[in-house]
Design an enzyme around this catalytic site. Structure first.
Site, PDB file in Angstrom:
ATOM      1  N   SER A   1       0.855  -1.189   0.000  1.00 13.60           N
ATOM      2  CA  SER A   1       0.000   0.000   0.000  1.00 13.60           C
ATOM      3  C   SER A   1       0.886   1.232   0.000  1.00 13.60           C
ATOM      4  O   SER A   1       2.037   1.188   0.475  1.00 13.60           O
ATOM      5  CB  SER A   1      -0.883  -0.001   1.257  1.00 13.60           C
ATOM      6  OG  SER A   1      -1.544   1.236   1.424  1.00 13.60           O
TER       7      SER A   1
ATOM      8  N   TYR B   1      -1.146  -0.726  10.471  1.00 15.95           N
ATOM      9  CA  TYR B   1      -1.365  -1.165   9.093  1.00 15.95           C
ATOM     10  C   TYR B   1      -0.224  -0.716   8.190  1.00 15.95           C
ATOM     11  O   TYR B   1       0.314  -1.504   7.405  1.00 15.95           O
ATOM     12  CB  TYR B   1      -2.694  -0.621   8.570  1.00 15.95           C
ATOM     13  CG  TYR B   1      -3.010  -1.045   7.157  1.00 15.95           C
ATOM     14  CD1 TYR B   1      -3.525  -2.314   6.894  1.00 15.95           C
ATOM     15  CD2 TYR B   1      -2.799  -0.184   6.080  1.00 15.95           C
ATOM     16  CE1 TYR B   1      -3.813  -2.715   5.601  1.00 15.95           C
ATOM     17  CE2 TYR B   1      -3.085  -0.571   4.791  1.00 15.95           C
ATOM     18  CZ  TYR B   1      -3.586  -1.836   4.555  1.00 15.95           C
ATOM     19  OH  TYR B   1      -3.861  -2.230   3.259  1.00 15.95           O
TER      20      TYR B   1
END
Length: 252
Positions: free
Chosen positions: A139, A149
């Protein structure tokens, strides 16, 4: 020579788009997810639309049993896999320090331990038969300080970059795919509020996959779909960390 790809998280979003694109290109596919019914629906769709062989593996990759089941499939020499797409993932709505640590442990298993185990199995199998490729879906969050995350994705990005260089001599290509916001079920499942994310920041999963596969064909180890996101990632390298952190708070 038959080409075969294994895609985790293949029933929706980026994973489903990968399965569709690869089947359309003539790959036989192995699709992995937790839900049997949805896997069977996707398998039937791919078979009828593209005439390819589709194997189904039901597995929860946040568990040791699930990881082992998929790793075993990657090492099956009778039906070899030449492309692994590590896509399965999820996120939590809360920030670290407010969430249950048991939920964070599950995220660590899903986003770090599972791709590590599957990469290990794939590399050992591919190295013994002349090569292959791995796409790890990370990401753009990997480039920003944005909680657990982003830390997981930064770990995956770092490992992918190293592996691409280290295993080049045995013809294994490893790509880190770093998309931005993508219109999938991801945010809805995580009960995340993304109402503040402007429309121009959203990508489609089909676009992300097209860019990733084009970059893989060009032997590019880092794929950041969309010029807007490539510019944003470049900015993170020069802006103060405090400013990047404030910017990264928008959406999850």
């Amino acid at each position: 020579m038959t080409r075969r790809a294994l895609v985790t998280g293949a029933t929706s979003g980026i994973g489903h788009s990968f399965a569709q694109a690869l089947a359309a290109d003539g790959h036989d596919v192995v699709i992995v997810a937790r839900t049997t019914d949805r896997l069977q629906q996707v398998a039937e769709q791919l078979r009828s639309e593209h005439g390819v062989e589709v194997d189904v593996v039901v597995a929860d990759l946040a568990t040791t049993d699930g990881m082992d089941r998929v790793a075993l499939r990657l090492t099956d020499s009778a039906r070899p896999v030449d492309l692994l797409v590590n896509n399965a993932g999820a996120s939590l709505a809360g920030w670290f320090g407010t969430t249950a640590i048991e939920d964070e442990d599950r995220q660590l298993d899903l986003l770090v331990r599972a791709p590590m185990h599957l990469m290990d199995a794939a590399i050992k199998a591919m190295a013994g038969r002349g090569g292959g490729a791995i796409i790890n879906v990370a990401s753009v969050a990997a480039f920003t300080p944005r909680g657990v995350y982003s830390a997981h994705k930064a770990w995956l990005l770092n490992l992918s970059r190293w592996a691409d260089v280290h295993y080049d001599d045995v013809n294994i290509a490893v790509q880190a795919l770093c998309p931005g916001f993508v219109r999938t079920e991801f945010h809805q499942r995580g009960e995340m509020d993304v109402s503040g994310v402007p429309g121009w920041m959203w990508l489609t999963s089909d676009f992300v996959v097209r860019e990733s596969l084009k970059d893989l064909a060009r032997d590019k180890p880092l794929s950041i779909p969309g010029r807007r996101y490539r510019c944003l990632v470049m900015l993170t390298r020069f802006l103060p960390t405090s400013l990047v952190t404030r910017m990264a708070r928008r959406g999850r």
